[in-house]
Design a protein around this motif. Sequence first.
Motif, mmCIF file in Angstrom:
data_model
loop_
_atom_site.group_PDB
_atom_site.id
_atom_site.type_symbol
_atom_site.label_atom_id
_atom_site.label_comp_id
_atom_site.label_asym_id
_atom_site.label_seq_id
_atom_site.Cartn_x
_atom_site.Cartn_y
_atom_site.Cartn_z
ATOM 1 N N GLY A 222 -9.596 2.981 4.109
ATOM 2 C CA GLY A 222 -9.474 1.715 3.395
ATOM 3 C C GLY A 222 -8.105 1.391 2.846
ATOM 4 O O GLY A 222 -7.882 0.281 2.353
ATOM 5 N N LEU A 223 -7.157 2.320 2.930
ATOM 6 C CA LEU A 223 -5.810 2.066 2.435
ATOM 7 C C LEU A 223 -4.911 1.444 3.500
ATOM 8 O O LEU A 223 -3.695 1.394 3.323
ATOM 9 C CB LEU A 223 -5.177 3.364 1.901
ATOM 10 C CG LEU A 223 -5.805 3.920 0.625
ATOM 11 C CD1 LEU A 223 -5.167 5.257 0.248
ATOM 12 C CD2 LEU A 223 -5.686 2.936 -0.534
ATOM 13 N N VAL B 203 -9.871 3.061 -3.293
ATOM 14 C CA VAL B 203 -9.470 1.844 -2.587
ATOM 15 C C VAL B 203 -9.802 0.609 -3.421
ATOM 16 O O VAL B 203 -8.985 -0.300 -3.574
ATOM 17 C CB VAL B 203 -10.153 1.764 -1.210
ATOM 18 C CG1 VAL B 203 -9.890 0.421 -0.547
ATOM 19 C CG2 VAL B 203 -9.669 2.897 -0.310
ATOM 20 N N TYR C 162 -12.317 10.310 3.147
ATOM 21 C CA TYR C 162 -11.475 9.115 3.166
ATOM 22 C C TYR C 162 -11.785 8.317 4.420
ATOM 23 O O TYR C 162 -11.726 8.846 5.523
ATOM 24 C CB TYR C 162 -9.996 9.506 3.124
ATOM 25 C CG TYR C 162 -9.050 8.367 3.416
ATOM 26 C CD1 TYR C 162 -9.104 7.198 2.684
ATOM 27 C CD2 TYR C 162 -8.116 8.459 4.443
ATOM 28 C CE1 TYR C 162 -8.246 6.136 2.962
ATOM 29 C CE2 TYR C 162 -7.247 7.420 4.721
ATOM 30 C CZ TYR C 162 -7.320 6.254 3.977
ATOM 31 O OH TYR C 162 -6.474 5.211 4.250
ATOM 32 N N THR D 68 -8.105 -3.147 -3.671
ATOM 33 C CA THR D 68 -8.936 -4.349 -3.602
ATOM 34 C C THR D 68 -8.858 -5.174 -4.883
ATOM 35 O O THR D 68 -8.552 -6.375 -4.853
ATOM 36 C CB THR D 68 -10.409 -3.986 -3.330
ATOM 37 O OG1 THR D 68 -10.491 -2.989 -2.316
ATOM 38 C CG2 THR D 68 -11.187 -5.213 -2.902
ATOM 39 N N SER E 131 -18.274 0.519 -4.536
ATOM 40 C CA SER E 131 -17.850 1.595 -3.633
ATOM 41 C C SER E 131 -19.060 2.453 -3.302
ATOM 42 O O SER E 131 -20.052 2.462 -4.034
ATOM 43 C CB SER E 131 -16.744 2.444 -4.268
ATOM 44 O OG SER E 131 -17.220 3.093 -5.439
ATOM 45 N N VAL F 9 0.823 -1.212 0.000
ATOM 46 C CA VAL F 9 0.000 0.000 0.000
ATOM 47 C C VAL F 9 0.855 1.258 0.000
ATOM 48 O O VAL F 9 0.471 2.285 -0.558
ATOM 49 C CB VAL F 9 -0.976 -0.015 1.196
ATOM 50 C CG1 VAL F 9 -1.770 1.277 1.260
ATOM 51 C CG2 VAL F 9 -1.926 -1.204 1.098
ATOM 52 N N ASN G 5 -14.546 4.147 -0.465
ATOM 53 C CA ASN G 5 -13.798 4.900 -1.472
ATOM 54 C C ASN G 5 -13.547 4.106 -2.746
ATOM 55 O O ASN G 5 -13.063 2.978 -2.698
ATOM 56 C CB ASN G 5 -12.452 5.362 -0.912
ATOM 57 C CG ASN G 5 -12.612 6.436 0.143
ATOM 58 O OD1 ASN G 5 -12.429 6.189 1.329
ATOM 59 N ND2 ASN G 5 -12.952 7.648 -0.277
ATOM 60 N N ASP H 8 -16.337 -1.051 -0.351
ATOM 61 C CA ASP H 8 -15.596 -0.070 0.441
ATOM 62 C C ASP H 8 -16.148 1.316 0.139
ATOM 63 O O ASP H 8 -16.722 1.545 -0.935
ATOM 64 C CB ASP H 8 -14.099 -0.112 0.133
ATOM 65 C CG ASP H 8 -13.281 0.630 1.195
ATOM 66 O OD1 ASP H 8 -12.946 -0.003 2.218
ATOM 67 O OD2 ASP H 8 -13.004 1.829 1.008
ATOM 68 N N GLY I 198 -11.657 -2.685 2.325
ATOM 69 C CA GLY I 198 -10.278 -2.214 2.259
ATOM 70 C C GLY I 198 -9.477 -3.068 1.304
ATOM 71 O O GLY I 198 -9.788 -3.182 0.118
#
Length: 368
Positions: free
Chosen positions: A163-164, A220, A160, A225, A266, A127, A217, A215, A195
């Motif tokens: 999810g990162l 993400v 945000y 994903t 999303s 990530v 976002n 998720d 995530g």
Amino acid sequence: MTFQFNFTIENNLENELTPVGHGVLALDSSKESSVSESKKDRDKKCSTEQFDLPQDHVLEHKPVGNTAPSQDTENSLSAANSSSNLEPCEKHPCVRVAKEHAMPEDFKKVLENKVIERLPGLPHVNVSVVKTVLLRENCPGENIVSQSCSSHSDLITGVYEGGLKIWECTFDLLAYCKKAQVKFAGKKVLDLGCGAGLLGISAFKGGAKEIHFQDYNSTVIDEVTLPNVVANSTLEEEGNDVSEPDVKRCRKSKVAQELCKCRFFSGEWSEFCKLVLSSEEFFEKYDLILTSETIYNPDYYGSLHQTFLRLLHKNGRVLLASKAHYFGVGGGIHLFQKFVEERNVFETRTLEIIEEGLKRHLIEMTFK
């Protein structure tokens, strides 16, 4: 492509290295720096900073309502099938409309500029590299990485939702599924607040007939994903170096067939419910919902409860992982279980309590 990272730990931060699992150490800062930085300095720091697995933050943040479902389960399930019976949600400055993300035809393109971690367990993209690339390319869209860096926060309401990161309780739930030999074969599974998608990937590898990933976002889903799912589908096919075109085409066809089991979404939870319930004439509900670190704030329990109510099969179950208490926001496992009990729709059962580090719980939810 080669990536080089420079790490800087500020002297005025109280840092400690905390073991998380799988031999990973997480850098946890207990307070923010009181020294102001120029925008240029902050941007430079963000582009080289290592992001890892803090134990005291949370993943998802959703707008909610607090209307209790009917006490009669069958009536609740019937009411839940109508979009007009959604729990009213609190007004939110930015309710992200849900959308479905298509699986690209060229799987290799999904993994461009990605560094795959091949540590024990499920292969997944690094990530930190993803964040660095997004910062350098200044990609249009949500711009969540630069905003997260500028605010020194893993959570920006409505922008945000964390999810990162791969959160600690995700590893707890993965370990439990393996130890308890949770059966995925033939089941329809939802990884809610996915995530990196490791829970859903575990179900994918376990033979689930259909897996949905959700998720908040879209960045993400696209950058983490989806690449993770593709990586776990294709890496096993790369073991033997076979040059015959027919064999390669056969393998590609097999991977494509497997990935057809997966769908990616999303958006905010209530919007996600509307989308999936309206996307098919007859929506087959989920046999199993997996979710980790999504109950940190009691204000959002209504939205999560309503999502379970509307999308879980009457004979299905939810496996949920959470810290005992989330300091600063007031949520936690006991408060959530009380919320569920008061609505008298689901029953909860504690599966495991992890005492190491911050206390964590795994619970199961089923309809009464």
